[in-house]
Scaffold this active site. Structure first.
Site, PDB file in Angstrom:
ATOM      1  CE  LYS A  54       4.482  -1.557  -5.566  1.00 43.10           C
ATOM      2  NZ  LYS A  54       3.338  -1.085  -4.797  1.00 43.10           N
ATOM      3  CD  GLN A  98       1.569   2.091  -4.872  1.00 41.33           C
ATOM      4  OE1 GLN A  98       1.770   0.993  -5.378  1.00 41.33           O
ATOM      5  NE2 GLN A  98       2.187   2.481  -3.773  1.00 41.33           N
ATOM      6  CG  ASP A 121      -1.018  -4.733  -2.370  1.00 40.95           C
ATOM      7  OD1 ASP A 121       0.165  -4.856  -2.018  1.00 40.95           O
ATOM      8  OD2 ASP A 121      -1.457  -3.766  -3.010  1.00 40.95           O
TER       9      ASP A 121
END
Ligand code: GUN
Length: 301
Positions: A54, A98, A121
């Site tokens: 990422k 994460q 997200d």
């Protein structure tokens, strides 16, 4: 192998990332520098790889990245405090926490602490709710990537019967909401479904996200179905470790009209859509900031 049936996720992701990169350049010229903060708690090996990728993709796209690697015994209070600081920091546009988190941290509490406008997200309940109402909100990256692949492969999805296998918060549920928003008839099958296979055989579109290696073979698929395989399962193949999807690719290929391979299908799209969401968040925040300044100045009409 009949490669004409393969949906090339790498090429599709490269197209999205090229657009993101061009957008970032344009935004920088306009004085906006998109920035993404990535938080990793603990040392889960897969998460470390995802986070590294990422950060790399962000750099390639010209997005400033901030990396927070916290030890596995980090307290929930410390994590919430960091998220609070990043929420307040106007130079940070996106925050990615994460998953999975260590067991002592309440996942929902941590995800809900992220400001909805920075929730790249799309996991905050405000964004989840917005998506289920069909509003334009930040949406989860993997399902968004799957939608792009489906739209590239099928064009208009309206009226198609889509079966989503799996009901996770990260993929299955948002996937179903996005397909519904695109006017599909949607069936979600899961571990308690009665005859999941028979339900799946009715589908024009199958999205497999169960985490069961090669569960779905040709017997689950209607001839001509379009199959998106979200699974990434590491298996031992005669002493060699390799990645396979939730779909038995070799069995499915003759039956389908199009299918994503694993790897090289959905995987690259997840990161591409994270970058896209970061740009979207930066633009929305710049817009909100401008509206705020205009509201302060009564001489502007
Ligand atoms: N872990 C596995 N997939 C994801 C994802 O899409 N987002 C985050 N934050 N963590 C994950």
């Amino acid at each position: 192998m009949n490669t004409s049936k393969l949906i090339d996720g790498k090429a599709a992701a490269a197209r999205v990332l090229a657009q993101v990169k061009a957008d970032v350049q344009a935004l920088k010229q306009a004085g906006v520098e998109p920035a993404l903060a990535v938080i990793l708690v603990g040392q889960d090996p897969a998460s470390q790889v995802y986070v590294r990728n990422k950060i790399l993709r962000a750099e390639e796209a010209g997005i400033r990245s901030l990396e927070y690697r916290l030890s596995a015994d980090t307290s929930q209070a410390l994590l919430l405090n960091l998220i609070g600081e990043l929420n307040e920091d106007a130079s940070v546009n996106g925050i990615l926490l994460q998953l999975p988190l260590p067991a002592h941290i309440e996942e929902t509490r941590a995800l809900q602490a992220i400001a909805p406008g920075k929730d790249v997200d799309g996991f905050h309940s405000e964004n989840v709710g917005g998506l289920s109402q069909g509003r334009d909100v930040l949406t989860p990256c993997t399902p968004s990537g799957c939608m792009q692949l489906l739209q590239d492969a099928c064009g208009d999805l309206s009226g198609k019967h889509a079966v989503v296998i799996g009901r996770s918060n990260i993929v299955g549920k948002p996937m179903a909401a996005l397909l519904l928003k695109a006017h599909c008839s949607v069936t979600v099958v899961h571990s308690r479904s009665v005859d999941a296979k028979a339900l799946c055989r009715q589908a024009d579109i199958v999205v497999a996200a169960v985490g069961r290696p090669r569960l779905i073979d040709a017997g689950w698929l209607k001839p001509g179905a379009v199959v998106i395989d979200v699974g990434i399962n590491r298996i031992d193949d005669d002493g060699r470790s390799r990645l396979v999807g939730d779909v038995d690719f070799d069995s499915a290929l003759p039956q389908v009209s199009a299918i994503t391979p694993v790897p090289g299908g959905v995987g690259p799209m997840t990161i591409a859509f994270l970058m896209k969401n970061t740009v979207t968040a930066a633009v929305q925040q710049a817009h909100a900031q401008r509206s705020h300044l205009e509201a302060l100045c009564h001489s502007i009409y």
